[in-house]
Structure formats: C-alpha cells, structure tokens
Design an enzyme around this catalytic site. Structure first.
Site, short mmCIF file in Angstrom:
data_model
loop_
_atom_site.label_atom_id
_atom_site.label_comp_id
_atom_site.label_asym_id
_atom_site.label_seq_id
_atom_site.Cartn_x
_atom_site.Cartn_y
_atom_site.Cartn_z
CE LYS A 137 112.83 -15.17 -9.93
NZ LYS A 137 112.75 -14.32 -11.15
NE ARG B 244 108.82 -11.26 -6.84
CZ ARG B 244 108.72 -12.38 -7.56
NH1 ARG B 244 108.58 -13.54 -6.97
NH2 ARG B 244 108.79 -12.34 -8.86
NE ARG C 59 104.02 -16.22 -15.52
CZ ARG C 59 105.07 -16.19 -14.70
NH1 ARG C 59 105.82 -17.28 -14.54
NH2 ARG C 59 105.38 -15.09 -14.04
P1 AP5 Z 1 111.93 -18.74 -16.19
O1 AP5 Z 1 112.73 -19.89 -15.69
O2 AP5 Z 1 110.45 -18.87 -16.25
O3 AP5 Z 1 112.36 -17.42 -15.41
P2 AP5 Z 1 111.92 -16.90 -13.97
O4 AP5 Z 1 113.07 -16.11 -13.43
O5 AP5 Z 1 111.39 -18.01 -13.13
O6 AP5 Z 1 110.78 -15.92 -14.46
P3 AP5 Z 1 109.38 -15.57 -13.81
O7 AP5 Z 1 108.72 -14.65 -14.79
O8 AP5 Z 1 108.61 -16.79 -13.41
O9 AP5 Z 1 109.83 -14.78 -12.57
P4 AP5 Z 1 109.02 -13.77 -11.83
O10 AP5 Z 1 109.90 -13.56 -10.66
O11 AP5 Z 1 108.61 -12.54 -12.55
O12 AP5 Z 1 107.63 -14.51 -11.64
P5 AP5 Z 1 106.99 -15.35 -10.47
O13 AP5 Z 1 106.27 -16.45 -11.07
O14 AP5 Z 1 107.95 -15.59 -9.35
O15 AP5 Z 1 112.50 -18.35 -17.65
C1 AP5 Z 1 111.90 -17.30 -18.41
C2 AP5 Z 1 111.89 -17.68 -19.89
O16 AP5 Z 1 113.23 -17.80 -20.37
C3 AP5 Z 1 111.22 -19.06 -20.19
O17 AP5 Z 1 110.58 -18.97 -21.44
C4 AP5 Z 1 112.42 -20.04 -20.26
O18 AP5 Z 1 112.14 -21.16 -21.07
C5 AP5 Z 1 113.50 -19.14 -20.87
N1 AP5 Z 1 114.85 -19.47 -20.45
C6 AP5 Z 1 115.24 -19.96 -19.23
N2 AP5 Z 1 116.58 -20.13 -19.20
C7 AP5 Z 1 117.04 -19.71 -20.41
C8 AP5 Z 1 118.36 -19.63 -21.00
N3 AP5 Z 1 119.44 -19.98 -20.31
N4 AP5 Z 1 118.46 -19.15 -22.26
C9 AP5 Z 1 117.35 -18.76 -22.98
N5 AP5 Z 1 116.09 -18.84 -22.49
C10 AP5 Z 1 115.94 -19.29 -21.21
O19 AP5 Z 1 105.97 -14.25 -9.89
C11 AP5 Z 1 104.87 -13.80 -10.68
C12 AP5 Z 1 104.05 -12.80 -9.89
O20 AP5 Z 1 103.56 -13.40 -8.67
C13 AP5 Z 1 104.79 -11.54 -9.42
O21 AP5 Z 1 104.84 -10.54 -10.45
C14 AP5 Z 1 103.93 -11.11 -8.24
O22 AP5 Z 1 102.73 -10.53 -8.66
C15 AP5 Z 1 103.58 -12.45 -7.60
N6 AP5 Z 1 104.56 -12.90 -6.59
C16 AP5 Z 1 105.33 -14.04 -6.64
N7 AP5 Z 1 106.10 -14.12 -5.54
C17 AP5 Z 1 105.82 -13.01 -4.78
C18 AP5 Z 1 106.31 -12.52 -3.53
N8 AP5 Z 1 107.27 -13.18 -2.83
N9 AP5 Z 1 105.80 -11.37 -3.06
C19 AP5 Z 1 104.84 -10.69 -3.73
N10 AP5 Z 1 104.33 -11.10 -4.93
C20 AP5 Z 1 104.83 -12.25 -5.45
#
Ligand code: AP5
Length: 217
Positions: free
Chosen positions: A13, A88, A162
């Site tokens: 994402k 979410r 992370r």
């Molecule tokens: P990446 O682009 O980082 O993927 P992502 O979907 O953004 O992954 P996140 O882990 O950031 O998502 P998340 O939803 O768990 O975390 P968030 O930060 O929102 O890609 C992942 C990896 O793959 C990278 O190494 C990248 O280089 C690689 N990659 C990308 N594309 C690729 C491809 N095509 N092929 C191969 N490799 C590839 O949330 C974190 C925490 O914050 C949550 O757990 C929660 O505690 C809190 N939080 C955030 N938002 C909320 C909310 N709305 N409500 C409640 N808690 C929340």
C-alpha cells in the site's frame, strides 16, 4: 480524486500510494507514517499509540479519528487525497462517511491490493525503512534493495527494521486485518466502490494496474 487504499499488511500500500499521489498530485495520508512520526517524537498521541502499535494491534478508534480528522482539514487535501491504512474498522469508515457528507463530497474509489499471507510474511521480514521520520522510504533486502546496503537512497540515513515487523507482531497484524478490516472491505464493496488489484508482480506492473483501474472509473 479521493481514494482509500486497503489490503493486508505488507501488500504494498505504502509503496504504491506514494507513486499514485505523485502522479495524480493528491495528498498522501498514511496513518501508519503519522503514528510512527508521533511515536518517534514521543508526543502525547505517540505515547498512547505506542503499546498497541508495537504489539501489532489496531490503535483505538478515538485516537485515529482525531488524528485523521485534523489532517483532512489541512489545505493540501482540498485537491484530493489518498488514505493509506484508514479506515480499518467499521467505526472509522462511518466517521469518514460523516466527514465527507458534511463536506458534500464522496469517495472516488477504494483500491484493494490483494496478497496472500505467505507473501505478506516474506515481504515484511525483508522490509527495511528509513530511520529519518521525515523520509520513511521503504526498501526490501530481497526485492527492493537500496543502492548502498543499510543506507537510504533518498537521504542517506540508516535503514532500520520496524518494531512491528517482528514475527509475533506480523501475526497479530494479519489477524487484526482478517478480523477487523475485512468488514470494511465488505462495506465498501456493497457500495460498489472497490477495485481489486493483484498485489503480485513488480512495483511498476502493480502501479500500472492501479492507474488503469482509476482511469476506467
Ligand atoms: P509496503 O509498501 O511497506 O506495504 P504496506 O502495505 O504499506 O505495508 P505496511 O506494513 O506499512 O502496512 P500496514 O497496514 O501493516 O502498516 P501501517 O503502517 O499502515 O511494502 C512492504 C514490503 O514489501 C516493503 O519491504 C516493500 O519494499 C516490499 N514491496 C512492495 N512492493 C513490492 C513488490 N511488488 N514486490 C516485492 N516486494 C515489494 O500500520 C502500522 C500499525 O499502525 C498498525 O498495525 C496499527 O497498529 C497502526 N495503525 C495504522 N493505521 C491504523 C488505523 N487506521 N486504525 C488503527 N490502527 C492503525
């Protein structure tokens, strides 16, 4: 253009959202980045969110709604925005609807990146993130390596793993996604807003699929 990006943790994402926002010139609102920045600065919101974040659990709706509500009121969101990682929960989706209705606006599309759990675990285990909270660029030691090992291509800062990319936290995040966020997908699906995009393939291939889906709407 007002977009929501959904999908399991590690689906890509953040990687794709940055490219979409550059292309369509809209504001990128990543709730994960906003939380990491507040946790790093140890603000009151960061202190409240940290234990949930580090365990891989969702941060309570009350904290998220205040943070996102404030951000959506900023001037750069007038031209459009992409919400990456929000809503979410059903309560977050209802609150977003309320805000949009009050502003006489609506969502353009919900992009759903589809990726299996096994690939999620593989990607998150290899992810490295820029330690500079103003940058937060993403890499992967297997699929998207930096030019110089351990250093950010953009700003030269150290790359780190992370806190929530540890095996137990990854498991909890996947669990939270399947238990809580899946119903948000169903909610938007019932409104005909969801465009499913396979999250496999190269970053460029996936970006093209997303632009095709958006341009066809
Ligand atoms: P990446 O682009 O980082 O993927 P992502 O979907 O953004 O992954 P996140 O882990 O950031 O998502 P998340 O939803 O768990 O975390 P968030 O930060 O929102 O890609 C992942 C990896 O793959 C990278 O190494 C990248 O280089 C690689 N990659 C990308 N594309 C690729 C491809 N095509 N092929 C191969 N490799 C590839 O949330 C974190 C925490 O914050 C949550 O757990 C929660 O505690 C809190 N939080 C955030 N938002 C909320 C909310 N709305 N409500 C409640 N808690 C929340």
């Amino acid at each position: 253009m007002r977009l929501v990006f959904l999908g399991p943790p590690g689906a890509g994402k953040g990687t794709q959202a940055k490219l979409v926002c550059e292309h369509y010139r809209i504001a990128h609102i990543s709730t994960g980045d906003m939380l990491r920045e507040r946790i790093a600065r140890n603000t009151p919101t960061g202190q409240q969110a940290r234990p949930y974040y580090e365990r891989g659990e969702l941060v309570p709706d009350s904290i998220m709604l205040d943070m996102v509500g404030e951000r959506l009121g900023e001037p750069d969101c007038r031209a459009g925005f992409l919400l990456d990682g929000f809503p979410r929960t059903r309560a977050q989706a209802a609150a977003l609807d309320g805000k949009l209705v009050a502003a006489k606006k609506s969502l353009t599309s919900v992009i759903m990146l589809v990726l299996g759990d096994e690939e999620v675990v593989r990607r998150l285990s290899g992810r490295r993130t820029c330690s500079n909270t103003d940058c937060q660029a993403n890499y992967n030691i297997v699929s998207v390596p930096p030019k110089v090992e351990g250093k950010c291509d953009r700003c030269g800062s150290d790359l780190v793993q992370r806190n929530d990319d540890q095996p137990e936290a990854i498991r909890r995040r996947l669990d939270a996604y399947h238990r809580q966020t899946a119903e948000v997908v169903d909610y938007y699906r019932s409104k005909g807003l969801v465009r499913e995009v396979p999250g496999t393939g190269s970053v460029e291939q996936i970006q093209q699929r997303i632009r095709d889906a958006l341009d066809q709407r």
